[in-house]
Design a protein around this motif. Structure first.
Motif, PDB file in Angstrom:
ATOM      1  N   ARG A 166       6.581-103.092 -41.018  1.00  5.44           N
ATOM      2  CA  ARG A 166       6.545-103.613 -39.528  1.00  5.44           C
ATOM      3  C   ARG A 166       5.706-102.801 -38.692  1.00  5.44           C
ATOM      4  NH1 ARG A 166      10.649-107.961 -37.316  1.00  5.44           N
ATOM      5  NH2 ARG A 166       9.848-109.173 -38.958  1.00  5.44           N
ATOM      6  N   SER A 430      15.548-109.299 -42.040  1.00  2.37           N
ATOM      7  CA  SER A 430      14.144-109.567 -42.054  1.00  2.37           C
ATOM      8  C   SER A 430      13.367-109.038 -43.201  1.00  2.37           C
ATOM      9  CB  SER A 430      13.612-108.728 -40.755  1.00  2.37           C
ATOM     10  OG  SER A 430      12.293-108.717 -40.697  1.00  2.37           O
ATOM     11  N   GLN A 433       7.561-111.520 -46.629  1.00  2.00           N
ATOM     12  CA  GLN A 433       7.327-112.686 -47.389  1.00  2.00           C
ATOM     13  C   GLN A 433       7.082-112.462 -48.969  1.00  2.00           C
ATOM     14  OE1 GLN A 433       4.630-115.691 -45.687  1.00  2.00           O
ATOM     15  NE2 GLN A 433       4.439-116.949 -47.787  1.00  2.00           N
ATOM     16  N   GLU A 468      14.142-118.321 -40.457  1.00  3.13           N
ATOM     17  CA  GLU A 468      12.845-118.964 -39.915  1.00  3.13           C
ATOM     18  C   GLU A 468      11.779-118.031 -40.178  1.00  3.13           C
ATOM     19  OE1 GLU A 468      13.436-121.002 -35.534  1.00  3.13           O
ATOM     20  OE2 GLU A 468      14.175-118.804 -35.833  1.00  3.13           O
ATOM     21  N   GLU A 469      10.640-118.452 -40.235  1.00  4.49           N
ATOM     22  CA  GLU A 469       9.296-117.671 -40.565  1.00  4.49           C
ATOM     23  C   GLU A 469       8.660-117.117 -39.166  1.00  4.49           C
ATOM     24  OE1 GLU A 469       5.331-118.234 -43.283  1.00  4.49           O
ATOM     25  OE2 GLU A 469       6.645-120.061 -42.915  1.00  4.49           O
ATOM     26  N   ASP A 470       8.492-115.881 -39.301  1.00  2.02           N
ATOM     27  CA  ASP A 470       7.706-115.086 -38.253  1.00  2.02           C
ATOM     28  C   ASP A 470       6.777-114.169 -38.790  1.00  2.02           C
ATOM     29  OD1 ASP A 470       7.259-113.728 -36.088  1.00  2.02           O
ATOM     30  OD2 ASP A 470       9.206-112.335 -36.216  1.00  2.02           O
ATOM     31  N   ASP A 471       5.547-114.669 -38.511  1.00  3.69           N
ATOM     32  CA  ASP A 471       4.317-114.165 -39.301  1.00  3.69           C
ATOM     33  C   ASP A 471       4.565-113.807 -40.842  1.00  3.69           C
ATOM     34  OD1 ASP A 471       3.091-114.150 -36.621  1.00  3.69           O
ATOM     35  OD2 ASP A 471       3.854-112.140 -36.287  1.00  3.69           O
ATOM     36  N   GLU A 472       4.583-112.770 -41.082  1.00  3.61           N
ATOM     37  CA  GLU A 472       4.474-112.360 -42.554  1.00  3.61           C
ATOM     38  C   GLU A 472       6.017-112.238 -43.124  1.00  3.61           C
ATOM     39  OE1 GLU A 472       2.413-108.889 -43.190  1.00  3.61           O
ATOM     40  OE2 GLU A 472       0.274-109.807 -42.834  1.00  3.61           O
ATOM     41  N   TYR A 473       7.024-112.288 -42.015  1.00  2.02           N
ATOM     42  CA  TYR A 473       8.435-112.184 -42.431  1.00  2.02           C
ATOM     43  C   TYR A 473       9.155-113.458 -42.477  1.00  2.02           C
ATOM     44  CZ  TYR A 473       7.357-106.906 -41.630  1.00  2.02           C
ATOM     45  OH  TYR A 473       6.906-105.765 -41.858  1.00  2.02           O
ATOM     46  N   PHE A 474      10.514-113.510 -42.968  1.00  2.00           N
ATOM     47  CA  PHE A 474      11.421-114.308 -43.093  1.00  2.00           C
ATOM     48  C   PHE A 474      12.402-113.620 -42.278  1.00  2.00           C
ATOM     49  CE2 PHE A 474       8.946-116.788 -46.359  1.00  2.00           C
ATOM     50  CZ  PHE A 474       8.904-118.131 -45.833  1.00  2.00           C
ATOM     51  N   THR A 475      13.092-114.452 -41.245  1.00  2.00           N
ATOM     52  CA  THR A 475      14.252-113.654 -40.533  1.00  2.00           C
ATOM     53  C   THR A 475      15.445-114.543 -40.171  1.00  2.00           C
ATOM     54  OG1 THR A 475      13.161-114.440 -38.438  1.00  2.00           O
ATOM     55  CG2 THR A 475      12.532-112.255 -39.097  1.00  2.00           C
ATOM     56  N   ASN A 477      18.734-115.050 -37.446  1.00  2.00           N
ATOM     57  CA  ASN A 477      19.319-114.536 -36.383  1.00  2.00           C
ATOM     58  C   ASN A 477      20.687-114.275 -36.583  1.00  2.00           C
ATOM     59  OD1 ASN A 477      21.255-114.992 -33.982  1.00  2.00           O
ATOM     60  ND2 ASN A 477      19.359-116.064 -33.145  1.00  2.00           N
TER      61      ASN A 477
END
Length: 489
Positions: A166, A430, A433, A468-475, A477
C-alpha cells in the motif's frame, strides 16, 4: 501667626526632592515576561519541527536542518516508526542533493526551478500582487507543498523497498495543465528516476522494525518466503531460514500460515523437517482465536507417508501434542516414524527340537538357508509404498466440548462467512482485491456473492456496509467488526 505645636509638620515635609536622581524611562512597548513566554514557546515549537528533532540523529548541517523544518509528515502507521522515518528523511536529502547537483539550469541554482513553479502557481491560482503579504505567505506555503510532495515520493520509495504494497497518495494539489506539466517535467520525473536507481541506499529494516511492519502488514512475509524457497539448497538451512522469518513475524496473525506453507514445500525434500514444521503450525494454530486444524492435501500426505502405520504413528504424536503441548517430545518421536519396523518372529520350540535331531549335514544346510533369510530381512529396511493407502489425518480439537463462539450467535453467520471475516482479521482488515480473489478461489467461492451475502446479513445490525471497496483493497471498519464479537470469548 507661627504654629506653636511642635508635633505639627509643615507642608514642605511631604515633598521629596528627586531632582538629583537619574531619569528612569518607562518602556510601554516591551513586556519582559511576555518576551520570556514567547521565547519558551518558540523553543518548544522548534523542538517539534522535523529538522530540529533529527538534528543529532542525522548529523544535520544548519541548512539541512532548516530545510527539514519546512517538512511535515502525514502521520501513518508506517512513517511513525522512527527507523522508517529516518530512512525516508535520508532518501529525501539524497534526492534534494541530486536535484541541486545534477538537475540545475545553466548558470542558476536548482532552487530557481522551484521558485519559477511557485510563481506560476500563484499567478494562475491566486493572482496575488508580488509585493503583497498574501504573496509572500503563499510563496512559502507552496514551496513547502512541493517539498512535501518529494517527501511522499521518498516514503513510497522506502515502502517499496520494505515490501509494503500500500502506497500513500501523491496527487498534486494544483491540477491546471500548465502547472502539472512543469511540475512533473522539472521535478517529479527527475526525482522518480533518482529514487528508482538509488533504492540500494536504503538500509534494510532492523529486527524491531520488521516485527512492527509484519504485524501491520500480514502478507509481507510472502515475499521473503518466496525468496527462501527460490534459494533452497538443503533442508537444514531451509528450516533455519523459516525460523528466522517466523521470529520477525511473532506478532503477525498469519504466523501459523508461514509454518504450514513451509511444511508443504519441504515435504518433497525432507519428510522429518516437513512434519516438524507442521507441528509448529499446529502450535501457533492452537494459540490462535480459532483452531483451524488445516491438513495437507492427499498428494502431500502421500509424499510424507508410505504406510498406514506411519500415518497412524504421526496421528498419535499430533493428538498427544494437542493435549500436552510438549513440542520437543513430539519432535523426538517424529524421528522414529520412518525407522524400519521388523516383523515379529514366533519361535516354535518343537520345530527346533526336530531340526536338532536331523542329520548334522542337513542341519548345516538349513542353518545356511536361515542365515540367508535373515540377511534378506535386513535388506528389507525400505518400506514399499502401499498403492491404495487411504490417508486421512484425524486431529483432536482440544476445545470441542467447551468451545466459546467467537461471533455472536444471534448473527446467524455461516461457517463460510466466519472464515471470510477471520481472513480479514488476519490481514489487518485490509486485503488487496487480487489476494481476496485468490482466497475465494481456493475456497471455491464467488467473491461478489460472498461479500454481498455478508453485508446483507449484517446490515440490519450495523445499519451500514461492513465490507467496502477502497481502490484496489477491500476493507472492514474495525469498530463495526468489534460489534460482531462475543464479549465472553
Amino acid at each position: 501667626m507661627e504654629n506653636s505645636n511642635p508635633n505639627s509638620l509643615s507642608g514642605n515635609d511631604f515633598i521629596i526632592d528627586v531632582s538629583d536622581m537619574p531619569e528612569i524611562r518607562i518602556n510601554y512597548e516591551e513586556n519582559p515576561m511576555s518576551n520570556n513566554i514567547n521565547t519558551q514557546y518558540n523553543q518548544e515549537y522548534n523542538e517539534w519541527k522535523i529538522g530540529q528533532k533529527y538534528l543529532k540523529k542525522l548529523s544535520l548541517t544548519e541548512d539541512q536542518c532548516a530545510l527539514l523544518n519546512r517538512l511535515s509528515f502525514n502521520n501513518n502507521v508506517f512513517n511513525e516508526i522512527d527507523y522508517c522515518r529516518i530512512q525516508i528523511l535520508k532518501q529525501f536529502m539524497r534526492t534534494i542533493e541530486f536535484l541541486e547537483r545534477d538537475c540545475k539550469p545553466v548558470n542558476r541554482a536548482y532552487s530557481s526551478v522551484i521558485d519559477e513553479l511557485t510563481e506560476i502557481i500563484i499567478v494562475l491560482e491566486f493572482n496575488y500582487r508580488k509585493d503583497s503579504l498574501n504573496y509572500k505567505y503563499t510563496f512559502e506555503s507552496i514551496q513547502s507543498e512541493i517539498l512535501n510532495h518529494l517527501l511522499k515520493l521518498c516514503e513510497n520509495n522506502v515502502r517499496d523497498v520494505y515490501s509494503i504494497k500500500r502506497k500513500i497518495g501523491t496527487d498534486f494539489k494544483y491540477i491546471k495543465p500548465t502547472i502539472l506539466e512543469k511540475f512533473y517535467k522539472k521535478i517529479v520525473s527527475k526525482a522518480e528516476i533518482f529514487l528508482e536507481s538509488n533504492r540500494h541506499q536504503i538500509l534494510d529494516a532492523d529486527y524491531r522494525t520488521n516485527i512492527i511492519l509484519n504485524e501491520n502488514n500480514t502478507n509481507r512475509w510472502k515475499e521473503k518466503f518466496d525468496l527462501i524457497v527460490s534459494d533452497y539448497s538443503n533442508a537444514i538451512s531451509f528450516e533455519r531460514e523459516v525460523e528466522r522469518l517466523a521470529e520477525v513475524n511473532i506478532k503477525n496473525p498469519s504466523l501459523d500460515t508461514i509454518y504450514f506453507d513451509a511444511s508443504k514445500f519441504i515435504s518433497t525434500h525432507d519428510k522429518i523437517v516437513s512434519l516438524k514444521l507442521y507441528l509448529r503450525y499446529l502450535e501457533k494454530d492452537l494459540n490462535s482465536n480459532r483452531f483451524d486444524r488445516k491438513h495437507h492435501t492427499k498428494t502431500i500426505q502421500k509424499n510424507l507417508f508410505s504406510t498406514k502405520d506411519q500415518i497412524e504413528d504421526f496421528e498419535k504424536i499430533v493428538n498427544e501434542f494437542v493435549i500436552t503441548r510438549d513440542l520437543q517430545s513430539a519432535f523426538q518421536k517424529i524421528a522414529n516414524i520412518y525407522l524400519p519396523k521388523r516383523k515379529k518372529i514366533v519361535i516354535d520350540r518343537s520345530a527346533i527340537d526336530r531340526v536338532q535331531r536331523l542329520d548334522s549335514e542337513i542341519s548345516q544346510k538349513l542353518g545356511d538357508l536361515l542365515a540367508d533369510d535373515e540377511m534378506q530381512e535386513e535388506e528389507m529396511a525400505v518400506i514399499e509404498f502401499e498403492e491404495n493407502l487411504n490417508i486421512e489425518l484425524h486431529v483432536l480439537n482440544p476445545s470441542a466440548e467447551n468451545k466459546i463462539l467467537k461471533y455472536l450467535q444471534s448473527l446467524a453467520l455461516s461457517e463460510v462467512q466466519m472464515d471470510v471475516l477471520d481472513f480479514f482479521e488476519r490481514n489487518s482488515f485490509s486485503i488487496l482485491q487480487s489476494e481476496l480473489e485468490d482466497y475465494m478461489r481456493s475456497k471455491h467461492l464467488f467473491m461478489g456473492a460472498t461479500l454481498e451475502a455478508i453485508n446483507d446479513t449484517l446490515y440490519d445490525i450495523l445499519d451500514d456496509l461492513l465490507i467496502e471497496e477502497d481502490d484496489e483493497y477491500f476493507t472492514i471498519n474495525q469498530e463495526y467488526f468489534k460489534k460482531l464479537l462475543n464479549n465472553d470469548q
